[in-house]
Design a protein around this motif. Sequence first.
Motif, PDB file in Angstrom:
ATOM      1  N   GLN A 234       0.848  -0.857   0.168  1.00  0.00           N
ATOM      2  CA  GLN A 234      -0.062  -0.486  -0.287  1.00  0.00           C
ATOM      3  C   GLN A 234       0.755   1.124  -0.170  1.00  0.00           C
ATOM      4  O   GLN A 234       0.524   1.885  -0.574  1.00  0.00           O
ATOM      5  CB  GLN A 234      -1.005   0.455   1.210  1.00  0.00           C
ATOM      6  N   TRP A 237       1.782   1.716  -3.609  1.00  0.00           N
ATOM      7  CA  TRP A 237       1.074   2.525  -4.268  1.00  0.00           C
ATOM      8  C   TRP A 237       0.818   4.569  -3.481  1.00  0.00           C
ATOM      9  O   TRP A 237       0.422   4.905  -4.976  1.00  0.00           O
ATOM     10  CB  TRP A 237      -0.278   1.789  -4.080  1.00  0.00           C
ATOM     11  N   ILE A 241       0.958   7.092  -7.216  1.00  0.00           N
ATOM     12  CA  ILE A 241      -0.113   8.781  -6.309  1.00  0.00           C
ATOM     13  C   ILE A 241       0.224   9.809  -5.919  1.00  0.00           C
ATOM     14  O   ILE A 241       0.143  10.771  -6.302  1.00  0.00           O
ATOM     15  CB  ILE A 241      -1.010   8.581  -4.896  1.00  0.00           C
ATOM     16  N   VAL A 301      -6.045  11.166  -0.982  1.00  0.00           N
ATOM     17  CA  VAL A 301      -6.169   9.702  -1.918  1.00  0.00           C
ATOM     18  C   VAL A 301      -5.131   8.488  -1.123  1.00  0.00           C
ATOM     19  O   VAL A 301      -5.774   7.447  -0.714  1.00  0.00           O
ATOM     20  CB  VAL A 301      -6.018  10.003  -3.187  1.00  0.00           C
ATOM     21  N   CYS A 304      -6.323   7.809   2.202  1.00  0.00           N
ATOM     22  CA  CYS A 304      -6.997   6.517   2.262  1.00  0.00           C
ATOM     23  C   CYS A 304      -6.485   4.940   1.875  1.00  0.00           C
ATOM     24  O   CYS A 304      -7.028   4.114   2.438  1.00  0.00           O
ATOM     25  CB  CYS A 304      -8.253   6.479   0.903  1.00  0.00           C
ATOM     26  N   VAL A 305      -5.423   5.211   0.983  1.00  0.00           N
ATOM     27  CA  VAL A 305      -4.758   3.886   0.655  1.00  0.00           C
ATOM     28  C   VAL A 305      -4.033   3.353   2.021  1.00  0.00           C
ATOM     29  O   VAL A 305      -4.721   1.848   1.756  1.00  0.00           O
ATOM     30  CB  VAL A 305      -4.161   3.453  -0.461  1.00  0.00           C
ATOM     31  N   LEU A 310      -8.354   1.424   1.480  1.00  0.00           N
ATOM     32  CA  LEU A 310      -8.896   1.668  -0.143  1.00  0.00           C
ATOM     33  C   LEU A 310      -7.826   0.590  -0.344  1.00  0.00           C
ATOM     34  O   LEU A 310      -5.956   0.787  -1.012  1.00  0.00           O
ATOM     35  CB  LEU A 310      -9.044   3.261  -0.361  1.00  0.00           C
ATOM     36  N   ASP A 311      -7.956   0.102  -2.597  1.00  0.00           N
ATOM     37  CA  ASP A 311      -6.978  -1.066  -2.777  1.00  0.00           C
ATOM     38  C   ASP A 311      -6.220   0.287  -3.931  1.00  0.00           C
ATOM     39  O   ASP A 311      -6.257   1.406  -3.828  1.00  0.00           O
ATOM     40  CB  ASP A 311      -7.835  -1.744  -3.924  1.00  0.00           C
ATOM     41  N   SER A 314      -6.405   0.943  -7.497  1.00  0.00           N
ATOM     42  CA  SER A 314      -7.632   1.250  -8.010  1.00  0.00           C
ATOM     43  C   SER A 314      -8.132   2.491  -7.641  1.00  0.00           C
ATOM     44  O   SER A 314      -8.640   3.777  -7.989  1.00  0.00           O
ATOM     45  CB  SER A 314      -8.785   0.489  -6.938  1.00  0.00           C
ATOM     46  N   ALA A 315      -7.500   2.841  -6.591  1.00  0.00           N
ATOM     47  CA  ALA A 315      -6.985   4.334  -5.893  1.00  0.00           C
ATOM     48  C   ALA A 315      -6.023   5.256  -6.161  1.00  0.00           C
ATOM     49  O   ALA A 315      -6.414   6.580  -7.053  1.00  0.00           O
ATOM     50  CB  ALA A 315      -6.365   4.433  -4.821  1.00  0.00           C
ATOM     51  N   VAL A 318      -8.236   5.673  -9.832  1.00  0.00           N
ATOM     52  CA  VAL A 318      -9.447   7.622  -9.110  1.00  0.00           C
ATOM     53  C   VAL A 318      -7.835   9.043  -9.027  1.00  0.00           C
ATOM     54  O   VAL A 318      -8.517   9.854  -9.216  1.00  0.00           O
ATOM     55  CB  VAL A 318      -9.796   7.361  -8.101  1.00  0.00           C
ATOM     56  N   ALA A 319      -6.935   8.260  -8.552  1.00  0.00           N
ATOM     57  CA  ALA A 319      -6.263   9.963  -8.547  1.00  0.00           C
ATOM     58  C   ALA A 319      -5.642  10.354  -9.471  1.00  0.00           C
ATOM     59  O   ALA A 319      -5.541  11.519  -9.860  1.00  0.00           O
ATOM     60  CB  ALA A 319      -4.884   9.285  -7.697  1.00  0.00           C
TER      61      ALA A 319
END
Length: 346
Positions: A234, A237, A241, A301, A304-305, A310-311, A314-315, A318-319
């Motif tokens: 995570q 990721w 982001i 964002v 949230c991960v 939050l995956d 997927s995030a 979205v970002a």
Amino acid sequence: MIYCWLILIVAFLSFVLTATLRRYALARSIIDIPNSRSSHSVPTPRGGGVAIVIAFLLALPMLGWAQFVPFEVLIASGGAGALIAVIGFMDDHGHIAARWRLLGHFAAASWALFWLGGLPEISLFGTLVDLGFGGKILAAFYLVWMLNLYNFMDGIDGIASVEAIGACLGACLLYWLSGFEELVWLPLSLVAAVTGFLFWNFPPARIFMGDAGSGFLGIVLGVISIQAAWVSSQLFWAWLILLGVFIVDATFTLVRRLVRGDKVYEAHRSHGYQFAARLFGKHLVVTLAVGAINLFWLLPVALCVVLFGLDGASALVVAYLPLIALALKFHAGELERDAAASIDRT
């Protein structure tokens, strides 16, 4: 307490070295002269990013002595970063053919991955994926792209420094909130080194970073993100982001130029941030906008991960979607005449 002093010393050293390099560049006429592919209009000394390199590399032995950073990570980031800085410095002062630069880039990436152990398992849409040897190849391309995209995105005053500081401070906040405080020392040291330089590079810039500094920042940020991946998928990721502004603009622009058949290794000024700077008539507006996007969109964002599960993949989607919309809005990768015609129509 000792580390607080170390951070202050690194920032002060970077500040003083940048001032010294500026005087050296002026004395030796190491100047960026504006041309049709430039985003600036005033002749400005270049090569100030060497101050970031020296200040950060000098901090590494202290981090190792205090056992704040594992030896393998110090060797990975220091060795790869130093090699990239040397290649960039030589290119700043002369010219190295693109194929030899690329060979050096992959050598630096391979060095870093040898000490890091490659790329660990990554959670992809809820499934753990172990790419094995293929992961090492993918990670090498990732590091090479990171250092090159950072070079491409260092085209207006202060933007590369603001991006590095924003991403690193955001990551440090995530480390602290998620209980991985031991990871903060490397990015905080990088923040200190970049902050000392930013005093001289903030719009209007009195010295430019140059390839030595931008490539160094790119690969060190890549190494730090892979270090985080070994602790938590995570967190990896989250790094992707946090670095989204640079990744999206540079990648979107590259893809468009490849499709058009351009020589992608040639200098140009068709990135979205460059079009935006010309549209607004100031570098400061765009540089501050990048900082605001990092703080008010990408950091939440990433939070949230890391904090709310939050995956990560997927995030990331979205970002990146609003960033892709911005790349389209500001004509990233388009020919200047086509972009100008589109702006005139609107």
